[in-house]
Scaffold this active site. Structure first.
Site, short mmCIF file in Angstrom:
data_model
loop_
_atom_site.label_atom_id
_atom_site.label_comp_id
_atom_site.label_asym_id
_atom_site.label_seq_id
_atom_site.Cartn_x
_atom_site.Cartn_y
_atom_site.Cartn_z
CG ASP A 13 -6.12 26.43 -36.54
OD1 ASP A 13 -6.04 25.86 -37.63
OD2 ASP A 13 -5.20 26.43 -35.69
CG ASP A 14 -10.11 27.31 -33.18
OD1 ASP A 14 -9.48 26.24 -33.13
OD2 ASP A 14 -9.73 28.34 -32.60
CG HIS A 134 -8.23 23.22 -29.91
ND1 HIS A 134 -8.24 24.46 -30.51
CD2 HIS A 134 -8.99 23.34 -28.78
CE1 HIS A 134 -8.96 25.29 -29.78
NE2 HIS A 134 -9.43 24.64 -28.72
#
Length: 303
Positions: A13-14, A134
Site C-alpha cells: 500500500d501507499d 486508504h
C-alpha cells in the site's frame, strides 16, 4: 490442505507516498516479496511510482484517499466539505467524525473518487484493476455506496474488504488500535451486501491488520495465513482454490519534509516499522514457506 491451490496477492500500500517508500516497495517486488501495489495518486511521488511500475511491470491498482493530504480534484481544493480548516482532508479519525456528524457531501466524495480514477489512468495509461481505500475509508457508511457506484461505472472489478479471520485473538494489538480495527471490521460486514449488489469482487480472505508494522514476523504471517485457510476450508470444503490478500506497508522510512500527500509524511511513514516490514517480507524462510504450502503469489489480474 495439500490439494488446495492458494493464490496470494501481497499488496504494498501507499505506493507514491514518497521516493523512499517507492524504493522500498520496488525492492520488495523485485525480491518476489510483494506481487501487487496500491497507488496513492495524491502522493508526492505518485508520478515517479507510476513510472517505476511501468519500468518493472509491477501490477498496480488505486489506493483511493479521502483522509490524508489534498484532493486531486481542483474544484474541491477550496471550500469543500472534504477539507478541514487548514485546507486538508480531515484525517483518519477526523474523516470518520465528520461523516458521523453528517458534514460530508457525498457528491463531493464521488467527484473526488472519480478524479482519482482519472488521474490514475493519466499516470499509468490504464484503469485500475483493483481499488481500495486508504485508512479503510471505502467501507464507511454512505461512502461505501458511492465507492461501489464509482467502481461499477468504471468497470473496476476488485476491491478489499478488511474482515480479518482471527483478529479477535490477537492480544498483542493495543486496545486503542483494536477498537479502530473492530470498527473497520463492523463497517466491512455492513459493506458486503452493497459491494455484492454492484458486482464487485474481493479475495476470499483478507490479512493485514494483525501483521502491520512492528507486529509483522514470518511466524505471524504464517499463523494468520494458516488459520485463515483452515477456517475457509471448514466453511467451504468443496473448494479447490482459495484467494488471499495480504496488505503490507514496506518501505524505507520517509525523511521529512519529503513525502506525504500534501502535508509531509506522517509518523508511521517515518518510523522504523516500514523497514521492519520490508526486512520481514524479503526473508528467505518466508519465500520457502510459500513454496512448501503450494502458494502462488499473484496480482488481482491473475485471480
Amino acid at each position: 490442505l495439500r490439494m488446495l491451490q492458494v493464490k496470494l496477492v501481497v499488496t504494498g500500500d501507499d505506493f507514491g507516498y514518497c521516493p523512499r517508500r517507492n524504493q522500498g516497495i520496488v525492492h520488495c517486488f523485485l525480491a518476489g516479496a510483494v506481487s501487487n501495489v496500491s497507488l496513492l495518486v495524491n502522493g508526492s511521488a505518485a508520478a515517479a511510482a507510476a513510472e517505476l511500475a511501468r519500468r518493472y511491470s509491477i501490477p498496480i491498482g488505486l489506493h483511493a484517499n479521502l483522509s490524508e493530504g489534498s484532493p486531486v480534484c481542483e474544484a474541491l481544493r477550496t471550500n469543500s466539505s472534504l477539507l478541514n480548516q487548514d485546507g486538508f482532508f480531515h484525517g483518519k479519525m477526523g474523516f470518520r467524525t465528520a461523516l458521523s456528524k453528517g458534514l460530508l457531501n457525498m457528491s463531493e466524495v464521488k467527484q473526488e473518487l472519480k478524479a482519482q480514477v482519472e488521474l490514475f489512468r493519466e499516470l499509468t495509461g490504464h484503469l485500475p484493476p483493483h481499488m481500495d481505500g486508504h485508512q479503510h475509508v471505502h467501507v464507511l457508511p454512505e461512502v461505501r455506496h458511492v465507492f461501489a457506484e464509482v467502481l461499477q461505472e468504471y468497470g473496476i472489478k476488485y476491491t478489499r474488504v478488511p474482515i480479518e479471520p482471527g483478529l479477535h485473538n490477537c492480544d498483542w494489538i493495543p486496545p486503542s488500535l483494536m477498537d479502530f480495527y473492530l470498527g473497520v471490521e463492523e463497517d466491512s460486514f455492513n459493506t458486503v451486501d452493497v459491494f455484492t449488489a454492484h458486482g464487485i469482487r474481493w479475495p476470499d480472505i483478507y490479512i493485514g491488520l494483525s501483521t502491520m508494522g512492528r507486529n509483522m514476523s514470518v511466524g505471524n504471517i504464517w499463523s494468520a495465513v494458516d488459520a485463515a485457510i483452515r477456517e475457509f476450508v471448514s466453511k467451504t470444503p468443496q473448494s479447490r482454490t482459495v484467494t488471499i490478500e495480504l496488505m503490507v506497508h514496506p518501505g524505507y522510512p520517509s525523511v521529512p519534509p519529503t513525502g506525504g500527500c500534501g502535508q509531509g509524511p506522517d509518523d508511521f511513514s517515518q518510523s522504523w516499522e516500514r523497514l521492519h516490514e520490508l526486512q520481514t517480507l524479503t526473508m528467505p524462510e518466508l519465500q520457502s514457506h510459500y513454496k512448501t504450502r503450494n502458494i502462488q503469489l499473484c496480482s488481482f489480474k491473475d485471480l
